[in-house]
Design a protein around this motif. Sequence first.
Motif, PDB file in Angstrom:
ATOM      1  N   VAL A  42       0.838  -1.207   0.000  1.00 49.35           N
ATOM      2  CA  VAL A  42       0.000   0.000   0.000  1.00 49.35           C
ATOM      3  C   VAL A  42       0.869   1.251   0.000  1.00 49.35           C
ATOM      4  O   VAL A  42       0.577   2.217  -0.725  1.00 49.35           O
ATOM      5  N   ASN A  43       1.936   1.260   0.772  1.00 53.35           N
ATOM      6  CA  ASN A  43       2.819   2.426   0.789  1.00 53.35           C
ATOM      7  C   ASN A  43       3.474   2.652  -0.570  1.00 53.35           C
ATOM      8  O   ASN A  43       3.603   3.790  -1.017  1.00 53.35           O
ATOM      9  N   SER A  46       0.861   4.058  -2.909  1.00 56.48           N
ATOM     10  CA  SER A  46       0.532   5.444  -2.572  1.00 56.48           C
ATOM     11  C   SER A  46       1.629   6.394  -3.046  1.00 56.48           C
ATOM     12  O   SER A  46       1.333   7.497  -3.514  1.00 56.48           O
ATOM     13  N   ARG A  47       2.888   5.971  -2.942  1.00 54.63           N
ATOM     14  CA  ARG A  47       3.982   6.820  -3.429  1.00 54.63           C
ATOM     15  C   ARG A  47       3.904   7.024  -4.934  1.00 54.63           C
ATOM     16  O   ARG A  47       4.152   8.108  -5.445  1.00 54.63           O
ATOM     17  N   ASN A  49       1.268   7.012  -6.761  1.00 60.48           N
ATOM     18  CA  ASN A  49       0.098   7.813  -7.129  1.00 60.48           C
ATOM     19  C   ASN A  49       0.051   9.168  -6.442  1.00 60.48           C
ATOM     20  O   ASN A  49      -0.930   9.899  -6.592  1.00 60.48           O
ATOM     21  N   VAL A  51      -0.131   9.893  -3.204  1.00 55.24           N
ATOM     22  CA  VAL A  51      -1.047   9.934  -2.072  1.00 55.24           C
ATOM     23  C   VAL A  51      -0.256   9.634  -0.809  1.00 55.24           C
ATOM     24  O   VAL A  51       0.638   8.792  -0.808  1.00 55.24           O
ATOM     25  N   ARG A  52      -0.597  10.321   0.275  1.00 52.80           N
ATOM     26  CA  ARG A  52       0.078  10.069   1.545  1.00 52.80           C
ATOM     27  C   ARG A  52      -0.820   9.209   2.419  1.00 52.80           C
ATOM     28  O   ARG A  52      -1.979   9.540   2.644  1.00 52.80           O
ATOM     29  N   VAL A  53      -0.283   8.110   2.916  1.00 49.73           N
ATOM     30  CA  VAL A  53      -1.041   7.193   3.771  1.00 49.73           C
ATOM     31  C   VAL A  53      -0.506   7.301   5.186  1.00 49.73           C
ATOM     32  O   VAL A  53       0.699   7.241   5.411  1.00 49.73           O
TER      33      VAL A  53
END
Length: 71
Positions: A42-43, A46-47, A49, A51-53
Motif C-alpha cells: 500500500v505504501n 501510494s507513493r 500515485n 497519495v500520503r497514507v
Amino acid sequence: MKRIMFCAAAVLMVLPGCASNGNSRYAAEKKFVVDQDYVDAVNEASRRNGVRVTWVNPPTRRAPIDGDTSN
C-alpha cells in the motif's frame, strides 16, 4: 414491567461473556503481528500515485509464536 424484563434479558445476555477465563487454544498458538507485506504494498502504491497514507491501525495477521513449545 416491560423495562424490568428488558433489563433482565440484557443481563442474561451479558453475563456469559464475562464467564471466560481468557485462556484459548488459539491465543496460545498464535499472536497478532503487523502484515508488513500488505503495508509495504500500500505504501508503494501510494507513493506512485502521489497519495500520503497514515496508518492509524495497521493491518494485522496471525503468526505462530516463536520459541520452544516443548514444555
